[in-house]
Design a protein around this motif. Structure first.
Motif, PDB file in Angstrom:
ATOM      1  N   THR A 172       0.827  -1.210   0.000  1.00 55.83           N
ATOM      2  CA  THR A 172       0.000   0.000   0.000  1.00 55.83           C
ATOM      3  C   THR A 172       0.864   1.263   0.000  1.00 55.83           C
ATOM      4  OG1 THR A 172      -0.167  -0.167   2.425  1.00 55.83           O
ATOM      5  CG2 THR A 172      -1.957  -1.103   1.123  1.00 55.83           C
ATOM      6  N   GLN A 173       1.997   1.215   0.678  1.00 52.44           N
ATOM      7  CA  GLN A 173       2.908   2.361   0.666  1.00 52.44           C
ATOM      8  C   GLN A 173       3.444   2.620  -0.740  1.00 52.44           C
ATOM      9  OE1 GLN A 173       5.845   1.331   3.633  1.00 52.44           O
ATOM     10  NE2 GLN A 173       4.821   2.526   5.235  1.00 52.44           N
ATOM     11  N   LEU A 174       3.723   1.547  -1.470  1.00 47.02           N
ATOM     12  CA  LEU A 174       4.224   1.701  -2.832  1.00 47.02           C
ATOM     13  C   LEU A 174       3.163   2.330  -3.737  1.00 47.02           C
ATOM     14  CD1 LEU A 174       6.366   1.225  -5.010  1.00 47.02           C
ATOM     15  CD2 LEU A 174       5.440  -1.077  -5.308  1.00 47.02           C
ATOM     16  N   LEU A 175       1.917   1.856  -3.629  1.00 47.54           N
ATOM     17  CA  LEU A 175       0.841   2.430  -4.443  1.00 47.54           C
ATOM     18  C   LEU A 175       0.630   3.906  -4.113  1.00 47.54           C
ATOM     19  CD1 LEU A 175      -1.857  -0.417  -4.429  1.00 47.54           C
ATOM     20  CD2 LEU A 175      -0.068   0.036  -6.114  1.00 47.54           C
ATOM     21  N   LYS A 176       0.637   4.219  -2.823  1.00 43.55           N
ATOM     22  CA  LYS A 176       0.462   5.609  -2.399  1.00 43.55           C
ATOM     23  C   LYS A 176       1.612   6.476  -2.877  1.00 43.55           C
ATOM     24  CE  LYS A 176       0.186   8.480   1.756  1.00 43.55           C
ATOM     25  NZ  LYS A 176       0.212   8.475   3.246  1.00 43.55           N
ATOM     26  N   ALA A 177       2.840   5.986  -2.715  1.00 42.80           N
ATOM     27  CA  ALA A 177       4.024   6.751  -3.123  1.00 42.80           C
ATOM     28  C   ALA A 177       4.018   6.995  -4.637  1.00 42.80           C
ATOM     29  CB  ALA A 177       5.295   6.013  -2.711  1.00 42.80           C
ATOM     30  N   HIS A 178       3.572   5.991  -5.385  1.00 42.15           N
ATOM     31  CA  HIS A 178       3.533   6.155  -6.842  1.00 42.15           C
ATOM     32  C   HIS A 178       2.520   7.215  -7.254  1.00 42.15           C
ATOM     33  CE1 HIS A 178       1.975   5.093 -10.909  1.00 42.15           C
ATOM     34  NE2 HIS A 178       3.264   5.108 -11.163  1.00 42.15           N
ATOM     35  N   GLU A 232      10.607   8.656  -1.999  1.00 43.54           N
ATOM     36  CA  GLU A 232       9.671   7.799  -1.285  1.00 43.54           C
ATOM     37  C   GLU A 232       9.214   6.633  -2.165  1.00 43.54           C
ATOM     38  OE1 GLU A 232       8.473   7.680   1.798  1.00 43.54           O
ATOM     39  OE2 GLU A 232       9.788   9.301   2.426  1.00 43.54           O
ATOM     40  N   PHE A 233       8.974   6.928  -3.437  1.00 40.99           N
ATOM     41  CA  PHE A 233       8.541   5.884  -4.365  1.00 40.99           C
ATOM     42  C   PHE A 233       9.640   4.834  -4.551  1.00 40.99           C
ATOM     43  CE2 PHE A 233       8.577   4.489  -8.879  1.00 40.99           C
ATOM     44  CZ  PHE A 233       7.497   3.620  -8.803  1.00 40.99           C
ATOM     45  N   LEU A 234      10.866   5.283  -4.789  1.00 38.86           N
ATOM     46  CA  LEU A 234      11.971   4.345  -4.989  1.00 38.86           C
ATOM     47  C   LEU A 234      12.233   3.516  -3.729  1.00 38.86           C
ATOM     48  CD1 LEU A 234      14.484   6.588  -6.988  1.00 38.86           C
ATOM     49  CD2 LEU A 234      13.036   4.745  -7.871  1.00 38.86           C
ATOM     50  N   LEU A 235      12.120   4.170  -2.561  1.00 36.16           N
ATOM     51  CA  LEU A 235      12.338   3.461  -1.298  1.00 36.16           C
ATOM     52  C   LEU A 235      11.263   2.399  -1.086  1.00 36.16           C
ATOM     53  CD1 LEU A 235      14.296   3.532   1.108  1.00 36.16           C
ATOM     54  CD2 LEU A 235      12.706   5.062   2.258  1.00 36.16           C
ATOM     55  N   SER A 236      10.006   2.752  -1.342  1.00 31.59           N
ATOM     56  CA  SER A 236       8.913   1.788  -1.200  1.00 31.59           C
ATOM     57  C   SER A 236       9.081   0.630  -2.179  1.00 31.59           C
ATOM     58  CB  SER A 236       7.562   2.482  -1.444  1.00 31.59           C
ATOM     59  OG  SER A 236       7.353   3.515  -0.515  1.00 31.59           O
ATOM     60  N   TYR A 237       9.544   0.953  -3.359  1.00 35.48           N
ATOM     61  CA  TYR A 237       9.780  -0.058  -4.396  1.00 35.48           C
ATOM     62  C   TYR A 237      10.843  -1.061  -3.939  1.00 35.48           C
ATOM     63  CZ  TYR A 237      10.693  -1.836  -9.136  1.00 35.48           C
ATOM     64  OH  TYR A 237      10.843  -2.632 -10.233  1.00 35.48           O
ATOM     65  N   MET A 238      11.934  -0.544  -3.403  1.00 35.06           N
ATOM     66  CA  MET A 238      13.018  -1.414  -2.951  1.00 35.06           C
ATOM     67  C   MET A 238      12.625  -2.212  -1.710  1.00 35.06           C
ATOM     68  SD  MET A 238      16.532   0.773  -3.650  1.00 35.06           S
ATOM     69  CE  MET A 238      15.970   2.283  -2.837  1.00 35.06           C
ATOM     70  N   TYR A 239      11.829  -1.598  -0.820  1.00 35.83           N
ATOM     71  CA  TYR A 239      11.356  -2.308   0.370  1.00 35.83           C
ATOM     72  C   TYR A 239      10.523  -3.525  -0.023  1.00 35.83           C
ATOM     73  CZ  TYR A 239      12.769   1.052   3.980  1.00 35.83           C
ATOM     74  OH  TYR A 239      13.485   1.830   4.853  1.00 35.83           O
TER      75      TYR A 239
END
Length: 250
Positions: A172-178, A232-239
């Protein structure tokens, strides 16, 4: 003086009208673009991501190994009595003194002389020595092994739930960050156009330095927000990649 004031008011009205129309256009563009670029359609399903994360987790593997170990210990407890059984075997070859058949039958008339023969002899046997404490402790040891199995299983299941919850959070963090990254990108484009227009208006004397500075600051703030959301998007992606152990190709 009156004509100059009239020209300034007309420019401000035009700028306001342009800004309203542009804002509506940006909103429509963002909404359409977010729908067209919904990365949830490109990502694996949430269930498959949770399955992958559980299989990838080294801590889950540790608890699985611990559970397997105690299962083997329980199996060993079932067969522990075998350690008290002894098998003996013996083999000899040579010349031996033997009794005759008459002597073996107990015939009193038989000669008492032994006869010798060259032969092989085998002997074997089984013995069982079972201590009392082994019988008394067998049931207790079996319960202890089962308790360790249950504990390892509960720990594994508990951590699996934690892994799944972490995947849901990262997903959900990745979707939100994107979405925020995409929106701030659109805002940067809008403020970039506004910044170019403000520079021209300032050069032409339509707006003063205060207004020009304010508009440029809005553009700078948008750029900062864009870079922040990009991180934030790249960090969520890598997480999400790290917790699932798979490469997410977007």
């Amino acid at each position: 003086m009156y004509s100059k004031m009239k020209r300034i008011i007309g420019c401000l009205i035009l700028l306001f009208t342009f800004g309203q129309g542009q804002a509506q256009g940006v909103d429509s563009f963002i909404e359409k673009s977010l729908t067209e670029n919904d990365i949830s359609e490109k990502l694996p399903s949430l269930d498959s991501l949770m399955t992958l994360a559980v299989a990838h987790s080294s801590k889950v593997k540790f608890y699985e190994s611990d559970e397997t170990y105690w299962e083997s210990q329980k199996t060993l407890q079932r067969t522990s009595w075998l350690r008290y059984i002894t098998l003996d075997a013996n083999y000899n070859y040579g010349i031996f003194d033997n009794l005759s058949n008459s002597q073996l039958a107990g015939d009193p008339q038989a000669s008492q002389a032994l006869f010798t023969t060259e032969q092989s002899r085998y002997s074997g046997g089984v013995s069982l020595k079972l201590p009392l404490f082994a019988l008394a402790n067998k049931k207790t040891a079996k319960k202890a092994a089962q308790a360790e199995i249950d504990k390892a299983r509960y720990l594994r299941e508990s951590f699996e739930e934690e892994v799944k919850e972490a995947v849901v959070l990262r997903y959900t963090q990745l979707l939100k960050a994107h979405r925020l990254f995409f929106i701030t990108g659109a805002m940067v484009d809008t403020y970039r156009v506004q910044s170019v227009r403000a520079e021209k208006d300032f050069t032409n004397g339509v707006i003063d330095v205060t207004e020009y500075t304010r508009l440029q600051q809005m553009y700078n703030d948008a750029m900062r927000s864009y870079e922040s959301q990009r991180s934030e998007f790249l960090l969520s992606y890598m997480y999400l990649e790290g917790i699932t152990g798979v490469e997410l190709k977007l």
